[in-house]
Scaffold this active site. Structure first.
Site, short mmCIF file in Angstrom:
data_model
loop_
_atom_site.label_atom_id
_atom_site.label_comp_id
_atom_site.label_asym_id
_atom_site.label_seq_id
_atom_site.Cartn_x
_atom_site.Cartn_y
_atom_site.Cartn_z
N HIS A 97 79.66 31.10 103.70
CA HIS A 97 80.83 30.37 104.24
C HIS A 97 80.64 29.81 105.52
CE1 HIS A 97 85.08 30.05 105.41
NE2 HIS A 97 85.49 29.93 104.50
N GLU A 167 83.10 23.48 99.50
CA GLU A 167 84.03 23.62 100.63
C GLU A 167 83.87 22.78 101.83
OE1 GLU A 167 86.26 27.86 100.35
OE2 GLU A 167 84.58 27.94 101.59
#
Length: 259
Positions: A97, A167
């Site tokens: 992430h 993302e």
């Protein structure tokens, strides 16, 4: 290619007590008990995983950890071991992430080490990749580099089990997601990069999901593309009713596309 749609959520550090997390998961479990055509998973706060495991035992909702140490056992003070997740019955791990890369200085080499460890233990890595505003001008090269380094030294059979969570860093935590047209373009690019780097079978098998300000209002438009296999939800899924609505949007679109 038949890929089961998938919808996941990361609770980050927003729900950190067992009581609050169990209440959330219990409601979600009841709401989603009749949904079978979408794979659902949740990444709770690390300290609440065991409580989540109890509630989700014998259900179709998957769960896992937002991070693990790069090794299963050793002198890694303060880290979470995959051995603990195995004992809890978890099946997925979120890796790479943008917050881990930026705030904790995780390198591509370390992320690759973690991806391989997860696969070696029979779990599913949810690998996050994406670009900053500055990297948008060379996004293809950037995503290629992330895929090459994060998925290095993994054979094709194992690669097929990876879930790629695209993302864009500039959309995380923002009022609105990236536009559906942009999402569709980049997902097609990722699919083509997987084909180029790892072959057609891998590119057809790997599921690519979108994360970054996904809501019940925009999920339908985002998912309406053959290269988007699901969504990775954040704060707009903190209400289980909203999260279910997002799942239903994905289920509806994929059911229509298969008809």
């Amino acid at each position: 290619m038949d890929r089961k749609p998938v919808v996941g959520i990361s609770l980050k550090l927003y729900l950190n007590t067992v009581e609050k997390t169990r209440a959330y998961v219990q409601q979600l479990k009841e709401l989603c008990q009749d949904i079978s055509n979408v794979e659902i998973f949740i990444f709770p706060s690390l300290g609440t995983i065991s409580g989540v495991a109890e509630l989700l035992e014998n259900t179709d909702i998957g769960y896992g950890a937002q991070n693990i140490a790069p090794v299963a056992n050793g002198a890694f003070t303060g880290e979470y071991s995959i051995e603990s997740l195995l004992e809890c019955g978890g099946s997925l791990v979120e890796l790479g992430h943008a917050e881990r890369r930026a705030n904790f200085n995780e390198t591509d080499a370390m992320i690759n080490q973690k991806v391989r460890l997860v696969l070696e233990n029979g779990m599913t890595p949810v690998l996050c990749i994406g670009e900053s505003i500055e990297q948008k001008e060379r996004i293809s090269d950037h995503l290629r580099q992330q895929l090459l380094s994060n998925l290095a030294a993994i054979d094709s059979v194992e690669l097929e089990k990876v879930i790629i969570a695209y993302e864009p860093i500039w959309s995380i935590g923002q009022p609105e997601a990236a536009s559906p047209k942009y999402v569709h373009t980049i997902h097609k690019m990722i699919r083509q990069l997987l084909n180029e780097l790892y072959g057609q079978k891998v590119s057809e098998k790997v599921r690519i999901i979108y994360g970054g300000s996904v809501s019940k209002e925009n999920a339908g438009a985002i998912i309406a593309n053959e290269n988007v296999d699901g969504v990775f939800v954040g704060r707009f899924g903190h209400d289980p009713v909203n999260f279910k609505a997002i799942i239903e949007e994905v289920a509806k679109d994929k059911l229509i596309s298969e008809s």
